[in-house]
Design a protein around this motif. Structure first.
Motif, mmCIF file in Angstrom:
data_model
loop_
_atom_site.group_PDB
_atom_site.id
_atom_site.type_symbol
_atom_site.label_atom_id
_atom_site.label_comp_id
_atom_site.label_asym_id
_atom_site.label_seq_id
_atom_site.Cartn_x
_atom_site.Cartn_y
_atom_site.Cartn_z
ATOM 1 N N LEU A 154 0.933 -1.099 0.164
ATOM 2 C CA LEU A 154 0.135 0.093 -0.032
ATOM 3 C C LEU A 154 0.796 1.039 -0.060
ATOM 4 C CD1 LEU A 154 -2.652 -1.070 2.484
ATOM 5 C CD2 LEU A 154 -2.742 -1.167 0.086
ATOM 6 N N ILE A 155 1.870 1.282 1.017
ATOM 7 C CA ILE A 155 2.845 2.105 0.694
ATOM 8 C C ILE A 155 3.679 2.371 -0.449
ATOM 9 C CG2 ILE A 155 4.704 3.347 2.091
ATOM 10 C CD1 ILE A 155 3.832 1.857 4.730
ATOM 11 N N GLU A 156 4.043 1.401 -1.107
ATOM 12 C CA GLU A 156 4.985 1.261 -2.363
ATOM 13 C C GLU A 156 4.006 1.893 -3.274
ATOM 14 O OE1 GLU A 156 7.625 -1.553 -4.947
ATOM 15 O OE2 GLU A 156 6.347 -2.501 -3.305
ATOM 16 N N GLN A 157 2.862 1.529 -3.314
ATOM 17 C CA GLN A 157 1.841 2.058 -4.598
ATOM 18 C C GLN A 157 1.663 3.493 -4.529
ATOM 19 O OE1 GLN A 157 -1.486 -0.272 -4.078
ATOM 20 N NE2 GLN A 157 -0.530 -2.213 -4.479
ATOM 21 N N SER A 158 1.636 3.873 -3.332
ATOM 22 C CA SER A 158 1.477 5.438 -3.223
ATOM 23 C C SER A 158 2.552 6.336 -3.082
ATOM 24 C CB SER A 158 0.744 5.826 -1.838
ATOM 25 O OG SER A 158 -0.579 4.997 -1.841
ATOM 26 N N LEU A 159 3.938 5.964 -2.589
ATOM 27 C CA LEU A 159 4.922 6.748 -2.431
ATOM 28 C C LEU A 159 6.215 5.948 -2.803
ATOM 29 C CD1 LEU A 159 4.532 7.577 1.217
ATOM 30 C CD2 LEU A 159 3.769 9.133 -0.519
ATOM 31 N N GLY A 160 6.182 4.651 -3.591
ATOM 32 C CA GLY A 160 7.452 4.170 -3.976
ATOM 33 C C GLY A 160 7.932 4.581 -5.212
ATOM 34 N N GLU A 161 7.240 4.810 -6.283
ATOM 35 C CA GLU A 161 7.885 5.298 -7.329
ATOM 36 C C GLU A 161 8.587 6.902 -7.369
ATOM 37 O OE1 GLU A 161 6.291 5.732 -12.162
ATOM 38 O OE2 GLU A 161 5.213 4.983 -10.578
ATOM 39 N N LYS A 162 7.549 7.663 -6.861
ATOM 40 C CA LYS A 162 8.190 9.055 -6.915
ATOM 41 C C LYS A 162 9.024 9.346 -5.458
ATOM 42 C CE LYS A 162 3.971 11.360 -8.808
ATOM 43 N NZ LYS A 162 3.081 12.335 -8.946
ATOM 44 N N TYR A 163 8.869 8.752 -4.653
ATOM 45 C CA TYR A 163 9.601 9.236 -3.314
ATOM 46 C C TYR A 163 10.509 8.048 -2.840
ATOM 47 C CZ TYR A 163 5.829 12.834 -3.914
ATOM 48 O OH TYR A 163 5.087 13.534 -4.394
ATOM 49 N N ASN A 164 10.710 6.934 -3.239
ATOM 50 C CA ASN A 164 11.323 5.913 -2.706
ATOM 51 C C ASN A 164 11.023 5.386 -1.357
ATOM 52 O OD1 ASN A 164 13.391 3.808 -3.268
ATOM 53 N ND2 ASN A 164 14.859 5.217 -2.452
ATOM 54 N N ILE A 165 9.797 5.467 -1.156
ATOM 55 C CA ILE A 165 9.379 5.161 0.304
ATOM 56 C C ILE A 165 8.536 3.969 -0.048
ATOM 57 C CG2 ILE A 165 7.919 5.623 2.182
ATOM 58 C CD1 ILE A 165 8.736 8.564 1.804
ATOM 59 N N ASN A 177 11.299 14.032 1.624
ATOM 60 C CA ASN A 177 10.037 13.901 1.407
ATOM 61 C C ASN A 177 9.016 13.837 2.399
ATOM 62 O OD1 ASN A 177 10.785 13.822 -1.572
ATOM 63 N ND2 ASN A 177 11.668 11.621 -1.041
ATOM 64 N N PHE A 178 9.635 14.527 3.640
ATOM 65 C CA PHE A 178 8.455 14.602 4.938
ATOM 66 C C PHE A 178 6.951 14.993 4.471
ATOM 67 C CE2 PHE A 178 6.886 16.965 8.208
ATOM 68 C CZ PHE A 178 6.594 15.943 9.237
ATOM 69 N N LYS A 179 7.010 15.902 3.749
ATOM 70 C CA LYS A 179 5.768 16.642 3.347
ATOM 71 C C LYS A 179 4.940 15.498 2.877
ATOM 72 C CE LYS A 179 3.168 20.307 0.878
ATOM 73 N NZ LYS A 179 3.546 21.706 0.057
ATOM 74 N N GLN A 180 5.212 14.934 1.747
ATOM 75 C CA GLN A 180 4.504 14.076 1.166
ATOM 76 C C GLN A 180 4.178 12.702 2.019
ATOM 77 O OE1 GLN A 180 7.166 15.272 -0.133
ATOM 78 N NE2 GLN A 180 6.441 16.578 -2.074
ATOM 79 N N ALA A 181 5.121 12.225 2.737
ATOM 80 C CA ALA A 181 4.884 11.216 3.539
ATOM 81 C C ALA A 181 4.029 11.281 4.897
ATOM 82 C CB ALA A 181 6.330 10.616 4.351
ATOM 83 N N ASN A 182 4.231 12.676 5.176
ATOM 84 C CA ASN A 182 3.127 13.173 6.444
ATOM 85 C C ASN A 182 1.764 13.182 5.674
ATOM 86 O OD1 ASN A 182 2.553 13.690 8.956
ATOM 87 N ND2 ASN A 182 2.766 15.943 8.569
ATOM 88 N N ALA A 183 1.387 13.661 4.600
ATOM 89 C CA ALA A 183 0.286 13.965 4.026
ATOM 90 C C ALA A 183 -0.383 12.748 3.697
ATOM 91 C CB ALA A 183 0.403 14.985 2.753
ATOM 92 N N PHE A 184 0.461 11.655 3.363
ATOM 93 C CA PHE A 184 -0.032 10.049 3.141
ATOM 94 C C PHE A 184 -0.559 9.722 4.456
ATOM 95 C CE2 PHE A 184 0.963 5.814 3.528
ATOM 96 C CZ PHE A 184 -0.033 5.451 2.389
ATOM 97 N N LEU A 185 -0.140 9.973 5.456
ATOM 98 C CA LEU A 185 -0.541 9.483 6.899
ATOM 99 C C LEU A 185 -1.723 10.181 7.384
ATOM 100 C CD1 LEU A 185 2.704 9.070 9.126
ATOM 101 C CD2 LEU A 185 1.112 7.321 8.240
#
Length: 250
Positions: free
Chosen positions: A174-185, A201-209
């Motif tokens: 679930l995390i890889e589908q949302s953040l993996g390709e662009k942000y390597n999370i 990439n804190f902003k994107q990771a935090n917005a995902f949570l």
């Protein structure tokens, strides 16, 4: 004597269309088998990479902790005190409801995504954030979360914003589908590392949570929510004591 002739076996000729179908099926089966093998190899390689990353994060955390201990010991040996650097990460918890909130603090709470009592979010500690916190002080308490608090919140209370829906984070995919390709999370440990280090990439990771939904603290709140923490109440800065509060609410 009477002799009998044994009939010779005749070759059965199959239609050309059937031969083509058998050949096509065999090719497709071989291709599917090869694809399955390659997918299996890719999954194993990905799993090994995630394990390697998690191990490197652990070493990084341990090195940071040892450096902090060494600096404190060195300062003590020199007869002085070690002052830690200003925190880069804050955890903000909403402690009051919606009654009688002026428009400006209400808007700030919306920007923080603190829409309900006992909601908690991570924020980057900078000048703009501190000024916004001053506007909502009577309604929130905040402090500096440690690694244990961040990890437990993400693992126990972590939900992701996927297609505008609140989805429990029970799978790394679930995390890889949302953040993996662009942000390597690509995993929970990647997400935790990005949060605790306030990475690029804190902003994107935090917005995902999704904002964490906590319970009331064990034993209830202190005497009154309407007093500051340093005055025996609950709102305002708790610094590192925010971890004890979250432990009682998690």
């Amino acid at each position: 004597m009477v002799s009998y002739s044994v009939p010779t076996t005749q070759q059965v000729l199959l239609p050309e269309t059937l031969l083509k179908k058998q050949k096509s099926d065999a090719t497709a089966e071989a291709k599917a088998t090869e694809t399955k093998v390659q997918l299996r190899k890719a999954q194993i390689a990905k799993r090994r990479e995630l394990v390697r990353r998690a191990a490197s994060y652990r070493r990084e955390y341990q090195t940071s902790e040892r450096q902090l201990v060494d600096l404190k010991r060195q300062a003590k040996a020199n007869g002085s005190y070690y002052v830690s650097a200003q925190a880069k990460l804050l955890l903000v918890v909403r402690i009051r409801g919606i009654n009688n909130i002026p428009p400006k603090p209400r808007k700030v709470l919306q920007l923080f995504r603190l829409l309900q009592i006992n909601n908690a979010v991570f924020v980057r500690a900078n000048k703009a954030t501190m000024e916004m916190l001053q506007l909502v002080l009577p309604y929130v308490t905040y402090g500096e979360p440690n690694l244990k608090t961040v990890r437990e919140l993400v693992y126990k209370r972590g939900y992701g914003k996927i297609n505008k829906q609140r989805i429990p984070l029970d799978n790394n995919s679930l995390i890889e589908q949302s953040l993996g390709e662009k942000y390597n999370i690509s995993s929970m440990e990647d997400l935790i590392h990005e949060i605790i280090t306030v990475g690029p990439n804190f902003k994107q990771a935090n917005a995902f949570l999704w904002p964490f939904k906590l319970s009331n603290p064990n034993g209830g709140w202190r005497t009154r929510k309407f007093n500051g923490y340093v005055e025996g109440g609950d709102f305002g800065s708790r610094e590192q004591f925010i971890n004890k509060l979250v432990q009682s609410m998690n």
